[in-house]
Design an enzyme around this catalytic site. Structure first.
Site, PDB file in Angstrom:
ATOM      1  CE1 TYR A  47      -3.748   2.380   0.425  1.00  0.00           C
ATOM      2  CE2 TYR A  47      -2.726   3.066   2.479  1.00  0.00           C
ATOM      3  CZ  TYR A  47      -3.670   3.249   1.496  1.00  0.00           C
ATOM      4  OH  TYR A  47      -4.541   4.307   1.573  1.00  0.00           O
TER       5      TYR A  47
ATOM      6  CG  ASN B 280       0.763   3.311   4.794  1.00  0.00           C
ATOM      7  OD1 ASN B 280       0.763   2.220   4.229  1.00  0.00           O
ATOM      8  ND2 ASN B 280       0.051   3.551   5.878  1.00  0.00           N
ATOM      9  CE  LYS B 281       1.226  -1.567   5.269  1.00  0.00           C
ATOM     10  NZ  LYS B 281       0.074  -0.700   5.131  1.00  0.00           N
ATOM     11  CG  ASN B 282       8.940  -0.371   5.456  1.00  0.00           C
ATOM     12  OD1 ASN B 282       7.958   0.189   5.940  1.00  0.00           O
ATOM     13  ND2 ASN B 282       9.979  -0.717   6.191  1.00  0.00           N
ATOM     14  CG  LEU B 283       8.613  -2.669  -2.262  1.00  0.00           C
ATOM     15  CD1 LEU B 283       9.784  -3.612  -2.486  1.00  0.00           C
ATOM     16  CD2 LEU B 283       7.360  -3.230  -2.938  1.00  0.00           C
TER      17      LEU B 283
END
Length: 332
Positions: free
Chosen positions: A132, A134-137
């Protein structure tokens, strides 16, 4: 090992439960301190979400708490790697009954490593990731299931595309395969990933190491500042080690602090600090509320004290220092 890309982490958990044959009458144990999709995926399958208490230091479930919730109807446990902290699922596997399936909600944990040094996703369980925004990837939206079993992987691949045995690319690029496109044997879903998202993901993977390095620097800065200046603040365990993906930087503000967590949050927000709360516990939500059965004292305590400081691959060190100063101003 097979990795199946799907529309979201919610879809990944739903399809994982589906692949295991979870359905009406089954019980799935999961934490209450998590995003609602963890438990919602259970309801989508007609099963029952049974909430389990957490460890007060890492905010994750432990085997001793899971055992208290096991009944003859229990089919699986969904382990949440909260904030990015990798639960020792290898140890958990040896402690739990062998017939109890383990699904990992690793929405926060891409890039984290288990205590044995192996990356989250390599356990052999059904491990569900999120990409998603806002995720790290990030690929704006998306999810994945990593697992060892080819049978389950093929099942999830089919279910994500209406239950068809082959995907659109094969149907349109290999003329003979069109004959198999009519082989619809079960009801599937529209939960596939797009090529556009995959193109974004390929670039993100190339940058991932440097983005994680930056997150680690910010996490270290926060932790050192808190340790030196704010004894009433307790960061989540392991935030500066490889076991943590640093997706979130969760802290607890002790109840004996000068002001409450809620007041701190309001003051930080007033000053433009993007602090927030992860999460309001699910066992207190109207959809799941059951006062007689949902007694989770540690979850209640942690959820009333928890606060998340802003962390990302783009936040600058001077911005993180400014966040620390604003936090200090409110607590001193």
């Amino acid at each position: 090992f097979p990795v199946t890309i799907v529309r979201s982490c919610t879809a990944a958990m739903f399809l994982s439960l589906h692949a295991l044959g979870i359905g009406k009458g089954d019980e799935i144990i999961c934490p209450s301190l998590t995003w609602c999709s963890t438990a919602n995926a259970v309801l989508y399958r007609g099963a029952k979400a049974v909430f389990c208490d957490i460890n007060p230091d890492n905010f994750c479930m432990a085997s001793e708490n899971i055992f208290k919730k096991i009944t003859r109807r229990t089919r699986a446990v969904i382990v949440v790697h909260f904030g990015g902290f990798a639960v020792d699922v290898q140890k958990m596997r040896t402690e739990l009954p062998p017939n109890l399936a383990i699904i990992e909600d690793a929405a926060h944990a891409f890039g984290a490593r288990y205590p044995n040094g192996e990356p989250v996703g390599s356990s052999g369980n059904l491990v569900c990731f999120s990409s998603y925004a806002n995720k790290n990837l990030s690929t704006a939206e998306g999810g994945a299931v990593a697992l060892f079993g080819k049978k389950e992987a093929d099942k999830i691949r089919s279910l994500r595309q209406h239950g068809l045995p082959i995907d659109a690319w094969k149907r349109f690029t290999h003329p003979k395969t069109i004959l198999f496109s009519a082989a619809l044997k079960e009801l599937g879903y529209k939960a596939n990933y797009t090529d556009l998202q995959a193109a974004l993901g390929r670039v993100q993977l190339q940058r991932f190491s440097s983005m994680q390095s930056h997150r680690s620097q910010i996490a270290t800065l926060y932790e050192q500042f808190i340790k030196t200046n704010l004894p009433e603040v307790l960061p989540q365990t392991g935030l500066t080690c490889d076991r943590h993906a640093k997706h979130l930087f969760p802290i607890r503000i002790k109840k004996n602090s000068r002001i409450t967590r809620d007041r701190v949050l309001k003051e930080l927000r007033k000053r433009g600090v993007g602090a927030t709360i992860h999460y309001a516990p699910l066992h207190k939500m109207p959809l799941y509320k059951n006062p007689k059965k949902n007694k989770l004292p540690v979850t209640d305590e942690v959820s009333s004290e928890i606060l998340t400081l802003p962390i990302s691959a783009s936040i600058q060190k001077n911005e993180a220092i400014w966040v620390c100063k604003k936090l200090l101003e409110n607590l001193k």
